[in-house]
Write a protein that holds these residues in place. Sequence first.
Motif, PDB file in Angstrom:
ATOM      1  N   GLN A   4       0.853  -1.186   0.000  1.00 24.79           N
ATOM      2  CA  GLN A   4       0.000   0.000   0.000  1.00 24.79           C
ATOM      3  C   GLN A   4       0.881   1.225   0.000  1.00 24.79           C
ATOM      4  N   THR A   5       0.319   2.368  -0.357  1.00 23.82           N
ATOM      5  CA  THR A   5       1.042   3.633  -0.198  1.00 23.82           C
ATOM      6  C   THR A   5       0.120   4.612   0.522  1.00 23.82           C
ATOM      7  N   ALA A   6       0.725   5.583   1.192  1.00 26.03           N
ATOM      8  CA  ALA A   6      -0.039   6.648   1.830  1.00 26.03           C
ATOM      9  C   ALA A   6       0.880   7.851   1.996  1.00 26.03           C
ATOM     10  N   ASP A   7       0.316   9.053   1.909  1.00 27.11           N
ATOM     11  CA  ASP A   7       1.147  10.245   2.157  1.00 27.11           C
ATOM     12  C   ASP A   7       1.645  10.205   3.602  1.00 27.11           C
ATOM     13  N   ALA A  25      -7.074  13.487   8.888  1.00 30.25           N
ATOM     14  CA  ALA A  25      -8.144  13.145   7.939  1.00 30.25           C
ATOM     15  C   ALA A  25      -9.126  14.304   7.802  1.00 30.25           C
ATOM     16  N   ALA A  29      -6.027  14.995   4.453  1.00 31.09           N
ATOM     17  CA  ALA A  29      -4.768  14.305   4.134  1.00 31.09           C
ATOM     18  C   ALA A  29      -5.042  12.856   3.730  1.00 31.09           C
ATOM     19  N   ASP A  30      -4.143  12.326   2.888  1.00 34.08           N
ATOM     20  CA  ASP A  30      -4.194  10.903   2.517  1.00 34.08           C
ATOM     21  C   ASP A  30      -3.477  10.145   3.631  1.00 34.08           C
ATOM     22  N   VAL A  31      -4.242   9.534   4.525  1.00 36.04           N
ATOM     23  CA  VAL A  31      -3.637   8.996   5.748  1.00 36.04           C
ATOM     24  C   VAL A  31      -4.125   7.577   6.025  1.00 36.04           C
ATOM     25  N   LEU A  32      -3.175   6.752   6.461  1.00 43.26           N
ATOM     26  CA  LEU A  32      -3.473   5.350   6.803  1.00 43.26           C
ATOM     27  C   LEU A  32      -3.096   5.138   8.265  1.00 43.26           C
ATOM     28  N   GLY A 170     -12.310   9.954   5.522  1.00 38.23           N
ATOM     29  CA  GLY A 170     -11.522   9.364   4.440  1.00 38.23           C
ATOM     30  C   GLY A 170     -10.274   8.615   4.860  1.00 38.23           C
ATOM     31  N   ALA A 171      -9.951   8.573   6.163  1.00 36.97           N
ATOM     32  CA  ALA A 171      -8.760   7.822   6.591  1.00 36.97           C
ATOM     33  C   ALA A 171      -8.970   6.330   6.349  1.00 36.97           C
ATOM     34  N   ARG A 172      -7.881   5.641   5.988  1.00 35.38           N
ATOM     35  CA  ARG A 172      -7.943   4.174   5.868  1.00 35.38           C
ATOM     36  C   ARG A 172      -7.360   3.564   7.125  1.00 35.38           C
TER      37      ARG A 172
END
Length: 395
Positions: A4-7, A25, A29-32, A170-172
Amino acid sequence: MTRQTADIVVLGLGAMGSATLFQLASRGADVLGIDQFYPPHEFGSSHGETRVTRLAVAEGTALAPLVKRSHEVWKELEGRTGESLFGQVGFLAVSSEPWQPGAADYVARTRAVAERSGVRHELINAVEARRRYPWLNVAEGDRVYFEPEGGYLHPERCVATQLRRATEAGARLALGTRVEAILPRGEHVEIRSDKGTIQAGRVVVSAGAWAGRLLGPHVSALLRPTREILHWYDLEPSAPAEWGRAPVYIWSYGHGAEEGFYGFPAKDGTVKLAHGEKTRAVDPDDFDRSSEEAESRAFYARSIDGRLKGLRVDASRRKTCLYTVSPDGGFVIDDWPESERVLIVSPCSGHGFKHSAAIGEAVSQRLLDGASRIDLSSFKLSRFGDRQRRIGASR
Ligand SMILES: Cc1cc2nc3c(=O)[nH]c(=O)nc-3n(C[C@H](O)[C@H](O)[C@H](O)COP(=O)(O)OP(=O)(O)OC[C@H]3O[C@@H](n4cnc5c(N)ncnc54)[C@H](O)[C@@H]3O)c2cc1C
């Protein structure tokens, strides 16, 4: 999960990680978020139903803006979600330490912070304290401080609510995923877990008692996990009815680390009490999480007997919990010496929950805006100076 990728990856989703994930989030932000368990859970530092919060923290004035902002965030969250997170029932500090030349007692230290930070408070004499709080057995000469804006937080609900809000924004999440290594790779960071590899632009390590083992010997030498116990005592049938309307309280009766305790109002006929021991260093993956009735009896005999009224000594339950203790009892919020793409966020030493909402916000500002509005410079690793290098070198 294989690759996977995340910022941004937030590693560890307890008090700190859930607050950071929520704040990141909420700003798009693109956050996992990754956790080895399914938070909220009972294996780290953020469980046990309640946490004390107060604005005048005797641990120092640098913390005052954090707890003040945290109270605002908890209230905003309550307003948006309808969850009950913060019981603002007030806070009592009691000092019965014997006088020691040159040593300010706990109430004097708390009061000094309150005055420097403009926190509303009052000092109460023993007669008035016994009238207001008939369950509190203060004696003539004991010092009592009351702060109306203190109270308690529900840690599990705070964690769950922030995680829910984070995923709604939107956080994963990758739960039940154990990170084994954090490897800086120039333009990104590789995170190796038991479920696969993740490539991240930045990583927040909010792994609590496990942070040290992920961050190498120089950092782990500064973060000592300790076993702590929470005790619940049943009320006697004759206990004062005011127990149910009690504020939270911290009572210091000596100058040693063991000579104090804190507690909460009665709920469902029981009162939760504890003290920060900070002595039994443990491996968070391998220690005895059970506890003995004898430990509750010994704590009662040493600290509670004669100070609180109406509690039964023989009917209690317990939970174990982990502190992460730093050499000066302060927090660590700083870049990892091995990579400025990795930020260590550890509210150490058993007093971090109350500050966590604001730390999460400050960390999100640091990552997204380049700097936080609240100054985090008191929490740098460099304050340990030679000590950090010495411990690292001797390992
Ligand atoms: C008994 C007790 C009483 C306390 N009382 C108070 C109080 O009254 N007031 C107050 O303000 N503070 C109090 N504190 C302190 C406060 O609760 C802590 O500072 C705070 O909860 C720490 O949160 P954390 O996010 O750092 O750690 P945690 O909540 O433990 O979160 C760390 C997370 O990281 C995850 N993790 C770790 N390693 C990995 C890995 N390799 N891979 C994936 N996931 C990983 C863990 O599973 C965990 O979920 C108390 C603490 C304890 C233990």
